[in-house]
Design a protein around this motif. Sequence first.
Motif, short mmCIF file in Angstrom:
data_model
loop_
_atom_site.label_atom_id
_atom_site.label_comp_id
_atom_site.label_asym_id
_atom_site.label_seq_id
_atom_site.Cartn_x
_atom_site.Cartn_y
_atom_site.Cartn_z
N GLU A 15 0.84 -1.20 0.00
CA GLU A 15 0.00 0.00 0.00
C GLU A 15 0.87 1.26 0.00
OE1 GLU A 15 -3.57 2.18 2.56
OE2 GLU A 15 -2.63 0.35 3.32
N LYS A 16 1.95 1.23 0.76
CA LYS A 16 2.87 2.37 0.80
C LYS A 16 3.53 2.60 -0.56
CE LYS A 16 4.04 1.92 5.72
NZ LYS A 16 5.13 1.62 6.68
N TRP A 17 3.91 1.51 -1.22
CA TRP A 17 4.55 1.65 -2.53
C TRP A 17 3.57 2.25 -3.54
CZ3 TRP A 17 6.08 -4.15 -2.05
CH2 TRP A 17 7.08 -4.29 -1.06
N GLY A 18 2.33 1.77 -3.49
CA GLY A 18 1.32 2.31 -4.38
C GLY A 18 1.03 3.78 -4.10
N SER A 19 1.02 4.14 -2.82
CA SER A 19 0.77 5.52 -2.43
C SER A 19 1.92 6.42 -2.89
CB SER A 19 0.61 5.61 -0.91
OG SER A 19 0.38 6.93 -0.50
N HIS A 21 3.88 5.91 -5.39
CA HIS A 21 3.82 6.03 -6.85
C HIS A 21 2.78 7.08 -7.25
CE1 HIS A 21 4.01 4.70 -11.06
NE2 HIS A 21 2.70 4.90 -11.07
N GLU A 22 1.63 7.07 -6.61
CA GLU A 22 0.59 8.04 -6.92
C GLU A 22 1.04 9.46 -6.60
OE1 GLU A 22 -3.49 5.38 -6.51
OE2 GLU A 22 -2.98 6.81 -4.92
N ALA A 23 1.93 9.57 -5.62
CA ALA A 23 2.44 10.89 -5.24
C ALA A 23 3.63 11.32 -6.09
CB ALA A 23 2.83 10.88 -3.76
N LEU A 57 -7.33 -0.17 -1.39
CA LEU A 57 -7.19 -1.38 -2.20
C LEU A 57 -6.51 -1.05 -3.53
CD1 LEU A 57 -7.69 -4.36 -2.55
CD2 LEU A 57 -10.00 -3.85 -3.37
N ARG A 58 -6.83 0.11 -4.09
CA ARG A 58 -6.18 0.53 -5.34
C ARG A 58 -4.67 0.63 -5.15
NH1 ARG A 58 -8.09 5.53 -5.83
NH2 ARG A 58 -6.15 6.50 -5.10
N ARG A 59 -4.26 1.19 -4.03
CA ARG A 59 -2.83 1.35 -3.77
C ARG A 59 -2.15 0.01 -3.52
NH1 ARG A 59 -3.43 6.73 0.12
NH2 ARG A 59 -3.64 8.23 -1.60
N VAL A 60 -2.86 -0.92 -2.89
CA VAL A 60 -2.30 -2.26 -2.70
C VAL A 60 -2.06 -2.91 -4.06
CG1 VAL A 60 -2.77 -4.59 -1.85
CG2 VAL A 60 -3.27 -2.63 -0.40
#
Length: 221
Positions: A15-19, A21-23, A57-60
């Motif tokens: 989840e942190k990796w996805g977050s 990336h979005e940032a 869930l999207r970030r996961v």
Amino acid sequence: MNLDRFMPDLILEMEKWGSAHEAGCSSLIQEDISAQSVAKAVMHARTWLNLLEEQRLRRVIKGFILISRHFPTGIMMSASPCRTLYENYASRFPEHEAEIYRWITEYRNNPYDPFGTHEPNLPDTLEAYRKASAAKALQKRLNITRSEEEKHQAQLLKKEMEMRKANTNLAAAIERGDLPAVKALVRNGANPILPCGQHSSHLELARSCGQTGIAEWLANL
């Protein structure tokens, strides 16, 4: 409910990796993570993933795809846990499915993600994929049924041809008075009660030919 205390640490990391990336930040993914540990974490977290809100869930999912890129062919190829994550997301948040599907197909390195199959012209929604899969499975069953019916008809035709040949040979054996051959042919499927040329049966043929021994044997069948 604080779901974090039930989640495997690796899911929270994804989840942190996805977050990140979005940032627009670099995802600091540990190099020592194994594909098996990622797959195991997703399987263990299935129940709790059902309770995550859309954003988490999207970030996961994005974190999973990002870690998958660290392996030459992704994680577990056609058995990729991405399918579990994607089906969860698409069934609960269909209004966001198109966006996450485009993202996955852009960043994945496992061609089997997200549906667990690698075929040309795949649909871009879970519902369309399921309908296409069901139609394909139905067509396969129909083809199997058709093939079985064709085999059955071929067997019937073969049996009929064999019987016709046997009956032709039976008539010839009767005409030449060969009782052993008559007995063998009848044992192997020749039907002496069927019409034979101008005669109503092979018994009548035997009588008309004066083959009394054969006629008597046929009459006692």
